[in-house]
Structures are given as structure tokens and as C-alpha cells.
Write an enzyme that holds these catalytic residues in place. Structure first.
Site, PDB file in Angstrom:
ATOM      1  CB  SER A   1     -61.717  28.588  38.369  1.00  0.00           C
ATOM      2  OG  SER A   1     -60.197  27.807  38.563  1.00  0.00           O
TER       3      SER A   1
ATOM      4  CE1 TYR B   1     -60.764  25.835  34.238  1.00  0.00           C
ATOM      5  CE2 TYR B   1     -59.294  27.204  35.318  1.00  0.00           C
ATOM      6  CZ  TYR B   1     -60.441  26.038  35.223  1.00  0.00           C
ATOM      7  OH  TYR B   1     -61.006  26.315  36.596  1.00  0.00           O
TER       8      TYR B   1
END
Length: 265
Positions: A140, A153
Site C-alpha cells: 500500500s 495497517y
């Protein structure tokens, strides 16, 4: 690795980028073993992609014992596997480190990092036996720059980044290519699938018109795999933040903090 004629395993294939990856891989001539924890979502993807070109595998990728059985199950249907795209992932509630429950932290790390690790280790021995093969792991933009309220995350995706780059270094010179993928904001069901309902997640919908479609993101990802790229940035936001973070990490993080605060006002 060109995907035409190849057998490719895709995790998170029930929705979002995983669904689009499956559809586009089939259109390019691949067969896909679709992996997801949601059987209904897999059924929907199969209808869209073409049932004769896919197989459905309801698997919790955080269950190592179950994952270790998967290669033989896939081979019994398709034959030898040529590629693995570790796409499945979840985000966390928009909660700071000091307030986030350990159970949530462990779930995020288990799905995003350990799920990717289990799948990679399960399929790698067979991939090394193929004439050519490929592993693509979806990190990501949060894997190289932190977002407030998404620290774990980002930590999990940073772990995926380093895992993938380490694999590249270890597998260089073999038949297995390795690509790390850093998507920016993509229109998927990740918030819904992560069981989120927070003011920040709702506020993020204000910029929905600027978010990259899952279809376009999947196209960029597959192109990167076919070109055997080391690293793929998906979306203008990921590209811009990557440049800024390399130039001045503190400035980049401060910008993110300012933008996030404006979103929830």
C-alpha cells in the site's frame, strides 16, 4: 511473466481489486484459483469472470494449516501453479495506537502480513519448479508513508513491502519474478470487509471522485507483473507521496496529518 496460458492464484478475489484482477487475468487467457473468506463473493466473481476458467477456494488465509493444504487442492483442479497474487487485506478502525485494542491489532497483522507470508511459503516450492513464475504482493502507499489512525495497517503493509523486497533479493537469478505493489486510494470494499464504521472512513468518501477504480488499478498491477517490475505504484496519489517522502519524509508525514484533519472536519 506473460499471464496468457498461466495458472494464477489470487487472494481476496471476492471483491474489489481481487475481483478485477480475476476478470482481467481470465480475459488475458489465464486460469485463476480464486481465494477468499466469503463464499458468496467468490460466486459473484465466478459469474463475472467465467466459471470454466476459475476455481473457488473458501480459505481463511490466517489459518496456516488450511493454507498449507491449498497448493495440492489447486493443482488437483488446474495443474501446476505459475503465479501468486497476494491481494487480500484489511484496514483498521481509524483509532490511534494508544486506544486500539490488541485483538484488532493482531487481526490486521494476521491478515495483511501473516496471510501473505503463509500463502507465499505454501506456493513457493512449486513455483520454483516452473519454467517461469511470479509472486506479486500488494502492499500500500501506507507501506512507505504512515497515516494517522492507521498506524498498524501501515506497519503491516510495510512488513509486506520488506518481505517482498527480501524475496526479490533471495530469488534473483531464479525462474521466479517478484513484484511489490503500492496502491493509493482505490474504490474497493476494504472498509466494509474490515468491519469499519468510523467518522474518518465516512469522510473519506468526500474525495471518492478522485479515487482510482478497481478496474484501472488491476490493469496497472497486471501490466507490472507482465513487465516483471520490481515495484509498482498504483495511482497518482501513491506516485506523488512516494516522490515527496523520498525528498523529505517529515514534510510528507506532516502533509498527510494536515489532510486527514481537514477530512474529518
Amino acid at each position: 511473466m506473460k499471464v496468457s496460458g498461466k495458472i494464477i492464484v489470487v487472494t481476496g478475489a471476492g471483491s474489489g481489486m481481487g475481483r478485477e484482477l480475476t476478470i482481467q487475468l481470465v480475459k488475458k487467457g489465464a486460469r485463476v484459483a480464486m481465494v477468499d473468506i466469503h463464499p458468496e463473493a467468490l460466486e459473484q466473481t465466478a459469474e463475472l469472470a467465467g466459471r470454466d476458467k476459475v476455481s473457488l477456494h473458501v480459505v481463511n488465509i490466517t489459518d496456516r494449516a488450511t493454507v498449507e493444504l491449498l497448493p495440492e487442492q489447486v493443482k488437483s483442479i488446474h495443474g501446476n501453479v505459475d503465479g501468486l497474487i497476494n491481494n487480500a487485506g484489511i484496514i483498521q478502525p481509524f483509532v490511534d495506537v494508544k486506544d486500539l485494542d490488541y485483538a484488532v491489532i493482531e487481526r490486521v497483522m494476521n491478515v495483511n502480513f501473516y496471510g501473505t507470508l503463509y500463502m507465499t511459503k505454501a506456493f513457493l516450492p512449486d513455483l520454483l519448479k516452473r519454467p517461469e513464475a511470479h509472486i506479486a504482493n500488494v502492499s500500500s502507499m501506507g507501506g512507505f508513508i504512515p497515516f494517522p489512525g492507521q498506524t498498524f495497517y501501515s506497519a503491516s503493509k510495510a512488513a509486506v513491502k520488506i518481505l517482498t523486497e527480501g524475496l526479490y533479493s533471495e530469488l534473483k537469478g531464479t525462474n521466479v519474478g517478484v513484484t511489490v505493489i503500492h496502491p493509493g486510494a482505490v474504490n474497493t470494499n476494504i472498509m466494509k470487509n474490515s468491519v469499519l464504521n468510523s467518522p474518518a472512513s465516512v469522510a473519506s468518501s468526500k474525495g471518492a471522485q478522485k479515487i482510482l477504480s478497481a478496474e484501472k488499478a488491476a490493469t496497472i498491477m497486471i501490466d507490472g507483473i507482465e513487465q516483471n517490475k520490481f515495484r509498482v505504484l498504483v495511482g497518482k496519489d501513491a506516485t506523488m507521496l512516494d516522490i515527496l517522502y523520498r525528498f523529505n519524509p517529515k514534510m510528507a508525514v506532516d502533509l498527510i496529518v494536515k489532510k486527514m484533519k481537514n477530512m474529518v472536519r
